[in-house]
Design an enzyme around this catalytic site. Structure first.
Site, PDB file in Angstrom:
ATOM      1  N   VAL A 187      38.974  38.292  46.234  1.00  0.00           N
ATOM      2  CA  VAL A 187      39.750  38.520  47.458  1.00  0.00           C
ATOM      3  C   VAL A 187      41.009  39.296  47.060  1.00  0.00           C
ATOM      4  CG1 VAL A 187      40.952  37.494  49.408  1.00  0.00           C
ATOM      5  CG2 VAL A 187      38.872  36.402  48.521  1.00  0.00           C
ATOM      6  N   HIS A 225      45.742  30.262  42.007  1.00  0.00           N
ATOM      7  CA  HIS A 225      44.906  29.061  42.087  1.00  0.00           C
ATOM      8  C   HIS A 225      45.652  27.903  41.438  1.00  0.00           C
ATOM      9  CE1 HIS A 225      40.891  31.171  42.771  1.00  0.00           C
ATOM     10  NE2 HIS A 225      41.609  32.170  42.289  1.00  0.00           N
ATOM     11  N   ASP A 284      40.830  25.673  48.639  1.00  0.00           N
ATOM     12  CA  ASP A 284      39.773  26.641  48.365  1.00  0.00           C
ATOM     13  C   ASP A 284      38.470  26.155  49.000  1.00  0.00           C
ATOM     14  OD1 ASP A 284      39.408  29.000  45.946  1.00  0.00           O
ATOM     15  OD2 ASP A 284      37.597  28.118  46.817  1.00  0.00           O
ATOM     16  N   ILE A 285      37.735  27.081  49.581  1.00  0.00           N
ATOM     17  CA  ILE A 285      36.493  26.733  50.279  1.00  0.00           C
ATOM     18  C   ILE A 285      35.391  26.318  49.295  1.00  0.00           C
ATOM     19  CG2 ILE A 285      35.371  29.017  50.334  1.00  0.00           C
ATOM     20  CD1 ILE A 285      34.910  28.506  53.364  1.00  0.00           C
ATOM     21  N   ASN A 295      43.631  35.659  39.035  1.00  0.00           N
ATOM     22  CA  ASN A 295      42.593  36.583  38.587  1.00  0.00           C
ATOM     23  C   ASN A 295      42.963  37.995  39.030  1.00  0.00           C
ATOM     24  OD1 ASN A 295      41.027  34.410  37.626  1.00  0.00           O
ATOM     25  ND2 ASN A 295      40.157  34.068  39.659  1.00  0.00           N
ATOM     26  N   HIS A 316      46.816  35.899  45.001  1.00  0.00           N
ATOM     27  CA  HIS A 316      46.809  34.454  45.199  1.00  0.00           C
ATOM     28  C   HIS A 316      46.846  33.767  43.857  1.00  0.00           C
ATOM     29  CE1 HIS A 316      42.682  36.023  45.105  1.00  0.00           C
ATOM     30  NE2 HIS A 316      42.373  34.932  44.425  1.00  0.00           N
TER      31      HIS A 316
HETATM   32  P1  5GP Z   1      39.454  35.005  43.378  1.00  0.00           P
HETATM   33  O1  5GP Z   1      38.026  34.922  42.923  1.00  0.00           O
HETATM   34  O2  5GP Z   1      39.720  36.275  44.145  1.00  0.00           O
HETATM   35  O3  5GP Z   1      40.464  34.763  42.294  1.00  0.00           O
HETATM   36  O4  5GP Z   1      39.665  33.776  44.359  1.00  0.00           O
HETATM   37  C1  5GP Z   1      39.305  33.815  45.700  1.00  0.00           C
HETATM   38  C2  5GP Z   1      39.061  32.391  46.121  1.00  0.00           C
HETATM   39  O5  5GP Z   1      39.026  32.370  47.534  1.00  0.00           O
HETATM   40  C3  5GP Z   1      37.741  31.817  45.638  1.00  0.00           C
HETATM   41  O6  5GP Z   1      37.990  30.675  44.820  1.00  0.00           O
HETATM   42  C4  5GP Z   1      36.997  31.471  46.921  1.00  0.00           C
HETATM   43  O7  5GP Z   1      36.268  30.277  46.850  1.00  0.00           O
HETATM   44  C5  5GP Z   1      38.103  31.404  47.943  1.00  0.00           C
HETATM   45  N1  5GP Z   1      37.714  31.776  49.291  1.00  0.00           N
HETATM   46  C6  5GP Z   1      36.976  32.850  49.670  1.00  0.00           C
HETATM   47  N2  5GP Z   1      36.831  32.896  51.002  1.00  0.00           N
HETATM   48  C7  5GP Z   1      37.507  31.811  51.477  1.00  0.00           C
HETATM   49  C8  5GP Z   1      37.723  31.315  52.798  1.00  0.00           C
HETATM   50  O8  5GP Z   1      37.275  31.878  53.799  1.00  0.00           O
HETATM   51  N3  5GP Z   1      38.462  30.190  52.912  1.00  0.00           N
HETATM   52  C9  5GP Z   1      38.987  29.545  51.817  1.00  0.00           C
HETATM   53  N4  5GP Z   1      39.703  28.446  52.059  1.00  0.00           N
HETATM   54  N5  5GP Z   1      38.808  29.993  50.567  1.00  0.00           N
HETATM   55  C10 5GP Z   1      38.072  31.115  50.397  1.00  0.00           C
END
Ligand code: 5GP
Length: 117
Positions: free
Chosen positions: A97, A103, A30-31, A88, A101
């Site tokens: 996103v 985590h 994760d970024i 999520n 996915h």
């Molecule tokens: P969500 O909030 O949708 O459950 O998780 C999306 C995750 O994707 C977040 O934890 C966010 O930090 C990660 N994320 C968003 N953009 C990028 C990216 O460009 N690269 C990586 N490696 N992670 C990303």
């Protein structure tokens, strides 16, 4: 395939630190890590926006994401200490996103979860 940021990572159009890959699943760091270990596992071949969109015939993909995370935890040596997996779903779940996915969070004792706000 729907053009999310994760679809672009699958197509190697933008960089990511990929730590796991098999025929169906890609795992990358994760970024913006929320724990010492924070890896995202995503289906490579199907673009499903949310958990709520998973059809019964796609249910095996969720198991593959979970098993990929468990395999990674064992291979990195922290399975015995433990870890958390999270999915999520939509706005109240904190999803940002819209390509499903899972985590994987690990590397330290994690706080309790589920608190509003
Ligand atoms: P969500 O909030 O949708 O459950 O998780 C999306 C995750 O994707 C977040 O934890 C966010 O930090 C990660 N994320 C968003 N953009 C990028 C990216 O460009 N690269 C990586 N490696 N992670 C990303």
């Amino acid at each position: 395939m729907t053009d999310t940021i994760f679809a672009r990572i699958i197509r190697r159009e933008i960089p990511a630190t990929i730590v796991y890959e098999d025929d169906d699943v890609l795992g990358f760091k994760d970024i913006a890590p929320q724990a010492p270990v924070h890896v995202l596992f995503i289906p490579k071949n199907e673009a499903i926006p949310t958990l709520d969109d998973v059809r019964p015939e796609q249910a095996h993909l969720i198991g593959k994401l979970a098993l990929a995370a468990a395999h990674y935890a064992r291979s990195e040596g922290f399975a015995e200490d433990g870890y958390r997996i999270v999915m999520n779903c939509r706005e109240d779940g904190g999803q940002t996103v819209f390509h499903i996915h899972l985590h994987l969070l690990a590397g330290a004792p994690l706080g309790r979860f589920g608190t509003p706000g």
